[in-house]
Design a protein around this motif. Sequence first.
Motif, PDB file in Angstrom:
ATOM      1  N   TYR A   1      15.091  27.944   8.000  1.00 40.58           N
ATOM      2  CA  TYR A   1      14.446  26.713   8.449  1.00 40.58           C
ATOM      3  C   TYR A   1      13.951  25.899   7.254  1.00 40.58           C
ATOM      4  O   TYR A   1      14.122  24.679   7.201  1.00 40.58           O
ATOM      5  CB  TYR A   1      13.281  27.034   9.380  1.00 40.58           C
ATOM      6  N   GLY A   2      13.344  26.597   6.313  1.00 42.86           N
ATOM      7  CA  GLY A   2      12.890  25.910   5.105  1.00 42.86           C
ATOM      8  C   GLY A   2      14.054  25.365   4.313  1.00 42.86           C
ATOM      9  O   GLY A   2      13.980  24.268   3.745  1.00 42.86           O
ATOM     10  N   GLY A   3      15.166  26.118   4.285  1.00 41.09           N
ATOM     11  CA  GLY A   3      16.336  25.697   3.536  1.00 41.09           C
ATOM     12  C   GLY A   3      16.945  24.409   4.048  1.00 41.09           C
ATOM     13  O   GLY A   3      17.429  23.583   3.264  1.00 41.09           O
TER      14      GLY A   3
ATOM     15  N   TYR B   1       8.025  32.556   3.699  1.00 43.17           N
ATOM     16  CA  TYR B   1       9.477  32.543   3.822  1.00 43.17           C
ATOM     17  C   TYR B   1       9.989  31.105   3.923  1.00 43.17           C
ATOM     18  O   TYR B   1      10.984  30.738   3.297  1.00 43.17           O
ATOM     19  CB  TYR B   1       9.927  33.308   5.069  1.00 43.17           C
ATOM     20  N   THR B   2       9.313  30.305   4.738  1.00 40.56           N
ATOM     21  CA  THR B   2       9.715  28.907   4.919  1.00 40.56           C
ATOM     22  C   THR B   2       9.595  28.139   3.609  1.00 40.56           C
ATOM     23  O   THR B   2      10.477  27.334   3.254  1.00 40.56           O
ATOM     24  CB  THR B   2       8.851  28.234   5.997  1.00 40.56           C
TER      25      THR B   2
ATOM     26  N   GLY C   1      12.091  25.616  -1.110  1.00 40.13           N
ATOM     27  CA  GLY C   1      12.252  25.439  -2.558  1.00 40.13           C
ATOM     28  C   GLY C   1      13.678  25.700  -3.009  1.00 40.13           C
ATOM     29  O   GLY C   1      14.251  24.922  -3.780  1.00 40.13           O
ATOM     30  N   ILE C   2      14.274  26.776  -2.512  1.00 41.68           N
ATOM     31  CA  ILE C   2      15.651  27.086  -2.877  1.00 41.68           C
ATOM     32  C   ILE C   2      16.609  26.075  -2.250  1.00 41.68           C
ATOM     33  O   ILE C   2      17.618  25.695  -2.840  1.00 41.68           O
ATOM     34  CB  ILE C   2      16.013  28.516  -2.446  1.00 41.68           C
ATOM     35  N   GLY C   3      16.257  25.602  -1.051  1.00 41.23           N
ATOM     36  CA  GLY C   3      17.072  24.594  -0.388  1.00 41.23           C
ATOM     37  C   GLY C   3      17.156  23.303  -1.182  1.00 41.23           C
ATOM     38  O   GLY C   3      18.187  22.623  -1.178  1.00 41.23           O
ATOM     39  N   ILE C   4      16.073  22.955  -1.867  1.00 43.79           N
ATOM     40  CA  ILE C   4      16.089  21.751  -2.716  1.00 43.79           C
ATOM     41  C   ILE C   4      17.166  21.868  -3.784  1.00 43.79           C
ATOM     42  O   ILE C   4      17.953  20.945  -4.006  1.00 43.79           O
ATOM     43  CB  ILE C   4      14.703  21.529  -3.367  1.00 43.79           C
TER      44      ILE C   4
ATOM     45  N   MET D   1      18.268  33.095  -4.208  1.00 46.04           N
ATOM     46  CA  MET D   1      17.499  33.835  -3.212  1.00 46.04           C
ATOM     47  C   MET D   1      17.380  35.316  -3.550  1.00 46.04           C
ATOM     48  O   MET D   1      16.291  35.904  -3.486  1.00 46.04           O
ATOM     49  CB  MET D   1      18.156  33.661  -1.841  1.00 46.04           C
ATOM     50  N   THR D   2      18.495  35.949  -3.923  1.00 44.14           N
ATOM     51  CA  THR D   2      18.491  37.399  -4.147  1.00 44.14           C
ATOM     52  C   THR D   2      17.494  37.835  -5.223  1.00 44.14           C
ATOM     53  O   THR D   2      16.679  38.737  -4.984  1.00 44.14           O
ATOM     54  CB  THR D   2      19.907  37.897  -4.495  1.00 44.14           C
ATOM     55  N   PRO D   3      17.511  37.246  -6.424  1.00 43.91           N
ATOM     56  CA  PRO D   3      16.535  37.669  -7.445  1.00 43.91           C
ATOM     57  C   PRO D   3      15.090  37.410  -7.036  1.00 43.91           C
ATOM     58  O   PRO D   3      14.199  38.197  -7.374  1.00 43.91           O
ATOM     59  CB  PRO D   3      16.912  36.819  -8.672  1.00 43.91           C
TER      60      PRO D   3
END
Length: 245
Positions: free
Chosen positions: A76-78, A130-131, A136-139, A152-154
Amino acid sequence: MIIELAILGVGVGALSGFFGIGGGTVTVPILLYLGFGIKEAIGISVMQMVVGSLMAAWIHHKKQTYSVGEIQYFGYGGIFGAILGGILVKLLHESILEWLFLGIVAFTLGRLALSSPVPTRPEVVNRPLYTAIGGGIGIFSGMLGVGGSILMTPVLVSFMGFPLKKASAVGLFFVMFTSISAFITLSWLGLVNYQAGMIMALSSIIGIIGGIWLLNKIQVNHYKSVLVVFYIIIFVITAYKLIVE
């Protein structure tokens, strides 16, 4: 061309299932080599990522690798982060984005190399967090045209107490949200070659199944070593492009 697309689909699917990545960084350059234009290549790649990530999510759900009820908040955040990232693309110079990506890969590579594949802290369960992480990663996903799992993994392993293999699976689950959003947008813009995309997507299912099977078979210490090597390759390729080209 059908045979080439099918072989590419199987190969990319295997990489996706094993490393927990969308596969666009591999797919797009090869499609360009096969004669597709950049926009068409991106559309085909995104279509493959949608099908591949959906299949992977279903397999991991059946294996109970993670609880969808919690990790869906990363996605959802992504979605919202990717929208903001797309806006930032117009505001930032291309070279800034490339060096930013290189810096992020270097940081995550360092964190991953130094982290333990077996959690040394309790797994953090926090939906708002999580969101925020997904956003942040979605940006960066929206700005750099990547699925986001490479970041995401690291993050999950180093800061959230996730086991390495689970983090990899969650990373590919995250790709499902960003790729569906991108697919809808590209379809609306008329940039998807549905025939080529479907050939790649369907053939990638075979690779996804094989990649996840291998992920479940390999020892976690060995998996970490292979994953670190994979990240180093991405870093070297990106650095070479920036410095030499």
